[in-house]
Design an enzyme around this catalytic site. Structure first.
Site, mmCIF file in Angstrom:
data_model
loop_
_atom_site.group_PDB
_atom_site.id
_atom_site.type_symbol
_atom_site.label_atom_id
_atom_site.label_comp_id
_atom_site.label_asym_id
_atom_site.label_seq_id
_atom_site.Cartn_x
_atom_site.Cartn_y
_atom_site.Cartn_z
ATOM 1 N N ASP A 54 0.840 -1.200 0.000
ATOM 2 C CA ASP A 54 0.000 0.000 0.000
ATOM 3 C C ASP A 54 0.871 1.244 0.000
ATOM 4 O O ASP A 54 1.397 1.648 1.040
ATOM 5 C CB ASP A 54 -0.917 -0.018 1.218
ATOM 6 C CG ASP A 54 -1.818 1.216 1.301
ATOM 7 O OD1 ASP A 54 -1.837 2.001 0.322
ATOM 8 O OD2 ASP A 54 -2.488 1.384 2.331
ATOM 9 N N GLU A 135 31.422 9.503 2.977
ATOM 10 C CA GLU A 135 32.052 9.491 4.301
ATOM 11 C C GLU A 135 31.026 9.895 5.367
ATOM 12 O O GLU A 135 31.044 11.008 5.886
ATOM 13 C CB GLU A 135 33.248 10.458 4.333
ATOM 14 C CG GLU A 135 34.373 10.084 3.366
ATOM 15 C CD GLU A 135 35.527 11.076 3.383
ATOM 16 O OE1 GLU A 135 35.347 12.190 3.952
ATOM 17 O OE2 GLU A 135 36.590 10.765 2.846
ATOM 18 N N GLU A 137 29.302 10.357 8.864
ATOM 19 C CA GLU A 137 29.701 10.454 10.264
ATOM 20 C C GLU A 137 28.475 10.267 11.153
ATOM 21 O O GLU A 137 27.335 10.515 10.731
ATOM 22 C CB GLU A 137 30.353 11.807 10.545
ATOM 23 C CG GLU A 137 31.629 12.034 9.741
ATOM 24 C CD GLU A 137 32.143 13.460 9.805
ATOM 25 O OE1 GLU A 137 33.330 13.664 9.487
ATOM 26 O OE2 GLU A 137 31.360 14.365 10.166
ATOM 27 N N GLU A 192 36.071 10.700 15.316
ATOM 28 C CA GLU A 192 36.087 12.016 14.683
ATOM 29 C C GLU A 192 36.409 13.105 15.716
ATOM 30 O O GLU A 192 36.719 12.812 16.865
ATOM 31 C CB GLU A 192 34.734 12.299 13.995
ATOM 32 C CG GLU A 192 34.769 12.106 12.475
ATOM 33 C CD GLU A 192 35.689 13.097 11.778
ATOM 34 O OE1 GLU A 192 36.000 14.144 12.362
ATOM 35 O OE2 GLU A 192 36.108 12.815 10.641
ATOM 36 N N GLU A 199 33.553 8.007 12.372
ATOM 37 C CA GLU A 199 33.461 7.950 10.908
ATOM 38 C C GLU A 199 33.990 6.608 10.440
ATOM 39 O O GLU A 199 35.020 6.114 10.930
ATOM 40 C CB GLU A 199 34.274 9.068 10.264
ATOM 41 C CG GLU A 199 34.250 9.045 8.728
ATOM 42 C CD GLU A 199 35.061 10.170 8.095
ATOM 43 O OE1 GLU A 199 35.791 9.898 7.122
ATOM 44 O OE2 GLU A 199 34.973 11.309 8.589
ATOM 45 N N HIS A 248 30.619 13.803 3.476
ATOM 46 C CA HIS A 248 31.355 14.239 2.301
ATOM 47 C C HIS A 248 31.196 13.198 1.193
ATOM 48 O O HIS A 248 31.219 11.993 1.464
ATOM 49 C CB HIS A 248 32.837 14.407 2.621
ATOM 50 C CG HIS A 248 33.124 15.441 3.661
ATOM 51 N ND1 HIS A 248 34.399 15.764 4.052
ATOM 52 C CD2 HIS A 248 32.310 16.240 4.386
ATOM 53 C CE1 HIS A 248 34.360 16.711 4.980
ATOM 54 N NE2 HIS A 248 33.089 17.002 5.203
ATOM 55 N N ARG A 319 40.664 23.477 2.942
ATOM 56 C CA ARG A 319 39.493 22.708 3.391
ATOM 57 C C ARG A 319 38.321 23.596 3.831
ATOM 58 O O ARG A 319 37.318 23.076 4.303
ATOM 59 C CB ARG A 319 39.881 21.765 4.537
ATOM 60 C CG ARG A 319 40.741 20.597 4.074
ATOM 61 C CD ARG A 319 41.144 19.700 5.227
ATOM 62 N NE ARG A 319 41.978 18.594 4.769
ATOM 63 C CZ ARG A 319 41.530 17.380 4.487
ATOM 64 N NH1 ARG A 319 40.251 17.106 4.601
ATOM 65 N NH2 ARG A 319 42.358 16.429 4.095
ATOM 66 N N GLU A 336 35.600 16.423 -4.019
ATOM 67 C CA GLU A 336 34.969 16.097 -2.743
ATOM 68 C C GLU A 336 34.000 17.213 -2.372
ATOM 69 O O GLU A 336 34.416 18.333 -2.058
ATOM 70 C CB GLU A 336 36.027 15.947 -1.648
ATOM 71 C CG GLU A 336 35.444 15.662 -0.270
ATOM 72 C CD GLU A 336 36.489 15.741 0.836
ATOM 73 O OE1 GLU A 336 36.182 15.328 1.967
ATOM 74 O OE2 GLU A 336 37.605 16.241 0.573
ATOM 75 N N ARG A 338 31.564 18.794 0.224
ATOM 76 C CA ARG A 338 31.685 18.697 1.677
ATOM 77 C C ARG A 338 30.442 19.130 2.456
ATOM 78 O O ARG A 338 30.410 18.997 3.677
ATOM 79 C CB ARG A 338 32.896 19.508 2.143
ATOM 80 C CG ARG A 338 34.204 19.040 1.506
ATOM 81 C CD ARG A 338 35.413 19.892 1.906
ATOM 82 N NE ARG A 338 35.617 19.873 3.339
ATOM 83 C CZ ARG A 338 35.373 20.887 4.136
ATOM 84 N NH1 ARG A 338 34.916 22.035 3.638
ATOM 85 N NH2 ARG A 338 35.576 20.791 5.431
#
Length: 447
Positions: A54, A135, A137, A192, A199, A248, A319, A336, A338
Site C-alpha cells: 500500500d 564518508e 559520520e 572524529e 566515521e 562528504h 578545506r 569532494e 563537503r
C-alpha cells in the site's frame, strides 16, 4: 566490485543459510528505510516482481485511491543480516527494491528510480559510471534502561583517539566486522573530532550501489549500537559548540575504465570535463542544498568555526571551501563535495549532485578561480569581491533556492519535487512557530 546474484543463487542461499524471513526494503521520499517482511515461502513470488504493498501509507508516495504498488527486488542487493536470527537460529535477509505502479511502469516518486534516471542521462552523454565514495559520520550516545536515547556521550575522545578515551572503539570495530560480512570493503574507521563522534569510510562504488550502501550502513550502525547499549544518530548537529556530522561525497565520472576527470596535461591534473562538472556543482549548490542538507538541524552544522563549509568555492588545497580536490590523480582523480550530511536521502542527494554536474558539462560552464585563502577569516566585502556566495543559512532559504532552479527540479521530477517541498515547508513551519528552550532561558525572566 559489485556482487551479482541470480534468482536460483538466492533461493539456494536461503536453504543453505536457513533464512526464514526476508525484508523487501525501499526508501520513502525523506530517506527513511521501509520494509515489507515476508516468510521464505513467499520469496519466489517476490523474486517474480509480484509482491504488492500500500503506497498511500508511505511519505511522499501516492494518494489513497492509487495505493496499489509493486516491489521489484534488485537481486544484486541480496544480503543476510549478521545481527538477526530468531530463537531457533533462523536468519533474516533483505533485498532493496524499486517501486513500480500497478500498470507495470516505474513509479516517478521512487528515490532509487530518480537516481537511475539521472544516471541514464549521464549514460546518454557517454559516461558509463558515476563513482562515489561517501564518508558518513555519526554520534554514539548512551541509552537509558528502557533503551531510549539519552544525551550522555559514551566517550571523551577526539580526532583519531584510541581507547580508553574512545570508548566507542569496540562498537565501531564490531560495525566494521559486520560490514565486512555484508560485503562492504571498509577503507578506514576512526574517532572524529567531537566527543562521541565516529566515521567509517567504505570503498567507492557506482552511484546506485553507493546510495544502497549508505542506507544499509545507517541501518546496520543503529542495530549494532543498540546491542552495545548505545544509540547511533546521523542527526547533523546533535550538540551545540562541537562539530556536526557530515557526509562528504567524493565523486568522479568514468567512460569505461577511463576516469573522465583526469588530464595529465593540466596543471592540476583536472580535465575539461572535471572543471565543467565542478562549475555545475558550484552553480547549483544553493539550489540542491535543500536535498543534501534536508532538515532544520542541517543548517546548525553549516556555520563558521566547525570545519563544515558555508561558502560556495573550491580549492585543491584548502578545506574551508565547499569543494575540495584531493591530491590523488590518475584513476583516483575526483572532487569532494563537503556540505552533504547523513540526514539526506542518498538517492536524491546523488541525483541532484550528478544533475548539477552534468548541467555544467552540457553548457560548458567556466570554472571560477580557486580559493586558497581561509574563507572563514575573509570579511563579507572580501568574499563579495572574490565572487564567493554563501550556502543557505536556513532550510527555508534553501527551499526558496530549490524552487527557483529548473535543473534541480528536473532532477527530482514533478512528483517528488512537489511532495518534498510540501513536507519540508511543513517541517520549517513547525520549527518556526515552536517556542524553544533557548527563548525561555533568554526572555522569560528578562521581559
Amino acid at each position: 566490485m559489485a556482487r551479482t546474484f541470480t534468482k536460483d543463487e538466492i533461493l539456494a542461499s536461503v536453504e543453505r543459510e536457513n533464512v526464514q524471513y526476508i525484508r523487501l526494503m525501499f526508501s520513502d521520499l525523506l530517506g527513511t528505510i521501509k520494509n515489507v517482511e515476508i516468510p521464505r515461502s513467499q520469496l519466489g513470488k517476490a523474486l517474480d516482481n509480484k509482491m504488492m504493498f500500500d503506497g498511500s501509507s508511505i511519505e511522499g508516495f501516492v494518494r489513497i485511491e492509487e495505493s496499489d504498488m509493486y516491489l521489484y527486488p534488485d537481486l544484486n542487493t541480496w544480503m543476510i543480516f549478521p545481527w538477526s536470527s530468531d530463537s531457533e537460529g533462523g536468519k533474516v535477509a533483505g533485498l532493496l527494491c524499486d517501486i513500480y505502479n500497478a500498470d507495470g511502469t516505474p513509479f516517478a516518486g521512487d528515490p532509487r528510480g530518480i537516481l537511475k534516471r539521472a544516471l541514464a542521462e549521464a549514460s546518454d552523454m557517454g559516461f558509463t559510471a558515476m563513482n562515489v565514495g561517501p564518508e558518513p559520520e555519526f554520534f554514539l550516545f548512551k541509552s537509558d534502561e528502557a533503551g531510549e536515547p539519552t544525551m550522555r556521550l559514551n566517550d571523551k575522545g577526539g580526532y583519531f583517539d584510541l581507547a580508553p578515551l574512545d570508548l566507542g572503539e569496540n562498537c565501531r570495530r564490531e560495525i566494521v566486522v559486520t560490514l565486512d560480512k555484508m560485503g562492504f570493503e571498509v577503507e578506514a574507521s576512526h574517532h572524529e573530532v567531537a566527543p562521541g563522534q565516529h566515521e567509517i569510510d567504505f570503498k567507492y562504488a557506482n552511484a546506485l550501489q553507493a546510495a544502497d550502501n549508505i542506507q544499509m550502513f545507517k541501518l546496520m550502525v543503529k542495530n549494532i549500537a543498540r546491542q552495545h547499549g548505545l544509540h547511533a544518530t546521523f542527526m547533523p548537529k546533535p550538540l551545540y559548540g562541537v562539530n556536526g556530522s557530515g557526509m562528504h561525497c567524493h565523486q568522479s565520472l568514468f567512460k569505461g575504465s577511463v576516469n573522465s576527470f583526469y588530464d595529465e596535461q593540466d596543471e592540476l591534473g583536472l580535465s575539461k570535463t572535471a572543471r565543467q562538472y565542478l562549475a555545475g556543482i558550484l552553480k547549483h549548490a544553493r539550489a540542491f542544498a535543500a536535498v543534501t542538507n534536508p532538515v532544520v538541524n542541517s543548517y546548525k552544522r553549516l556555520v563558521p568555526g566547525f570545519e563544515a563549509p558555508c561558502y560556495v568555492a573550491w580549492s585543491p588545497k584548502n578545506r574551508s571551501p565547499l569543494v575540495r580536490v584531493p591530491a590523488s590523480r590518475g584513476m583516483s582523480t575526483r572532487i569532494e563535495l563537503r556540505n552533504p550530511d547523513p540526514a539526506a536521502n542518498p538517492y536524491l542527494a546523488l541525483a541532484v549532485m550528478l544533475k548539477a554536474g552534468l548541467d555544467g558539462i552540457k553548457n560548458e560552464l567556466d570554472l571560477p578561480e580557486q580559493t586558497d585563502r581561509n574563507i572563514y577569516v575573509m570579511d563579507e566585502s572580501e568574499r563579495k569581491d572574490a565572487g564567493i556566495e554563501s550556502l543557505p543559512s536556513t532550510l527555508a532559504e534553501a527551499l526558496d533556492a530549490l524552487k527557483e532552479s529548473k535543473v534541480i527540479r528536473d532532477a527530482l521530477g514533478d512528483h517528488a519535487f512537489q511532495h518534498f517541498v510540501e513536507a519540508k515547508e511543513i517541517e520549517w513551519d513547525m520549527f518556526r512557530t515552536q517556542v524553544h528552550p533557548w527563548e525561555r532561558e533568554q526572555y522569560l525572566s528578562l521581559y
